[in-house]
Design an enzyme around this catalytic site. Sequence first.
Site, PDB file in Angstrom:
ATOM      1  N   ARG A  27       0.829  -1.206   0.000  1.00 64.97           N
ATOM      2  CA  ARG A  27       0.000   0.000   0.000  1.00 64.97           C
ATOM      3  C   ARG A  27       0.866   1.261   0.000  1.00 64.97           C
ATOM      4  O   ARG A  27       0.509   2.279   0.619  1.00 64.97           O
ATOM      5  CB  ARG A  27      -0.953  -0.003   1.201  1.00 64.97           C
ATOM      6  N   ARG A  31      -3.274   6.691   1.020  1.00 62.95           N
ATOM      7  CA  ARG A  31      -3.814   7.901   1.637  1.00 62.95           C
ATOM      8  C   ARG A  31      -2.859   8.602   2.597  1.00 62.95           C
ATOM      9  O   ARG A  31      -3.141   9.723   3.026  1.00 62.95           O
ATOM     10  CB  ARG A  31      -5.130   7.566   2.355  1.00 62.95           C
ATOM     11  N   ARG A  40      -6.787  11.425  -5.932  1.00 64.47           N
ATOM     12  CA  ARG A  40      -8.055  10.715  -5.701  1.00 64.47           C
ATOM     13  C   ARG A  40      -9.234  11.687  -5.712  1.00 64.47           C
ATOM     14  O   ARG A  40     -10.298  11.380  -6.265  1.00 64.47           O
ATOM     15  CB  ARG A  40      -7.978   9.969  -4.364  1.00 64.47           C
ATOM     16  N   ASP A  77      -7.008  -2.584  -7.280  1.00 64.87           N
ATOM     17  CA  ASP A  77      -7.669  -3.177  -6.117  1.00 64.87           C
ATOM     18  C   ASP A  77      -7.854  -4.659  -6.375  1.00 64.87           C
ATOM     19  O   ASP A  77      -8.064  -5.068  -7.526  1.00 64.87           O
ATOM     20  CB  ASP A  77      -9.031  -2.507  -5.876  1.00 64.87           C
ATOM     21  N   TYR A 154     -15.205 -11.950  -0.166  1.00 70.34           N
ATOM     22  CA  TYR A 154     -15.977 -10.755  -0.481  1.00 70.34           C
ATOM     23  C   TYR A 154     -17.158 -11.070  -1.399  1.00 70.34           C
ATOM     24  O   TYR A 154     -18.229 -10.469  -1.286  1.00 70.34           O
ATOM     25  CB  TYR A 154     -15.083  -9.711  -1.148  1.00 70.34           C
TER      26      TYR A 154
END
Length: 355
Positions: A27, A31, A40, A77, A154
């Site tokens: 990652r 952010r 973003r 992703d 998921y």
Amino acid sequence: MSQLKNDTFLRALLRQPTEYTPVWLMRQAGRYLPEYCETRKRAGNFMKLCMSPDLATEVTLQPLARFPLDAAILFSDILTVPDAMGLGLYFAEGEGPRFERPLRDEWEVRNLSVPDPMDKLRYVIDAVRQIRVALDGSVPLIGFSGSPFTLACYMIEGSGSSDWSKVKTMLYSRPELLHHILDVNAQAVAAYLNAQIEAGAQAVQIFDSWGGALGHRAYREFSLHYMKQVISLLKREHDGQKVPVIVFTKGGGLWLEAIVESGCDAIGLDWTVDLASARARVGHQVALQGNIDPSTLFGSPAVIAQETCAVLAEYGHGSGHVFNLGHGISQYTNPEHVALLVETVHRESRQYHAQ
């Protein structure tokens, strides 16, 4: 494609001699970087960011502009694959990923099919090509996918979960249905990773984020078996170069010997594993990647340097170690602390590689 100027990461994965221990961070484009947040915001939302090759290239390169990292990792992703299967991925603000059409009925499971990555996932493959050109041979590019089991989690739950109760209910009541999902997922992941390799990914990582939620026997049957299937289908060479494969099972420290048998070149370790004992357990069969606790980066500079040196000392002398976090970097991390970590790895690891 340009000749690689820094192949330290690839050589470490293949357990070849290196001058220092290479480092990249899970990652690493995220952010915690103000420039990522700006991009973003410009994209409008996370999915639009993922689906724009131009913007995916931009954010992939952002951490490399700040830090002398030894590899870039494709910005995307893991859930793009089930989205391409028609499950309808979206991200609710503050709630993480969700699917509009999770697998609830048997007919939905039976109707699953392997998406053509050059059709439904073309935006990712285009991004890989674009990133390789933009890198201009500076460092290798890592491609990735979620593991068949992690994707299934998921797909069945419809979102993240604290206990994966729907998945485990299917596992113990209708295991043949779960096996069907996993078989389709394995074929889809292999096709997806092969398309990334053909487009220019020089190493690939399989993120088995939720394999560690399984019981001891279930892990081998429902997670590891299908990662092994993926690896058996991968193109292991491209443009005359070997393409190393990394398997990262969060919570997988109990199963290192079994993971070695998957055919991978390297095992990613979370922060609960002692590197020295892990190295003793796997011997010279695979490289190891990891594994400092991401929360260490909330500490003082002195503590960050101390903990980084401790991880290097745990692995000890010789090649075959790629420094990384034991999981993804937190969005609240100070970028200056990341700079310190990378600098410390590069400086302090050289003593372990002296001939």
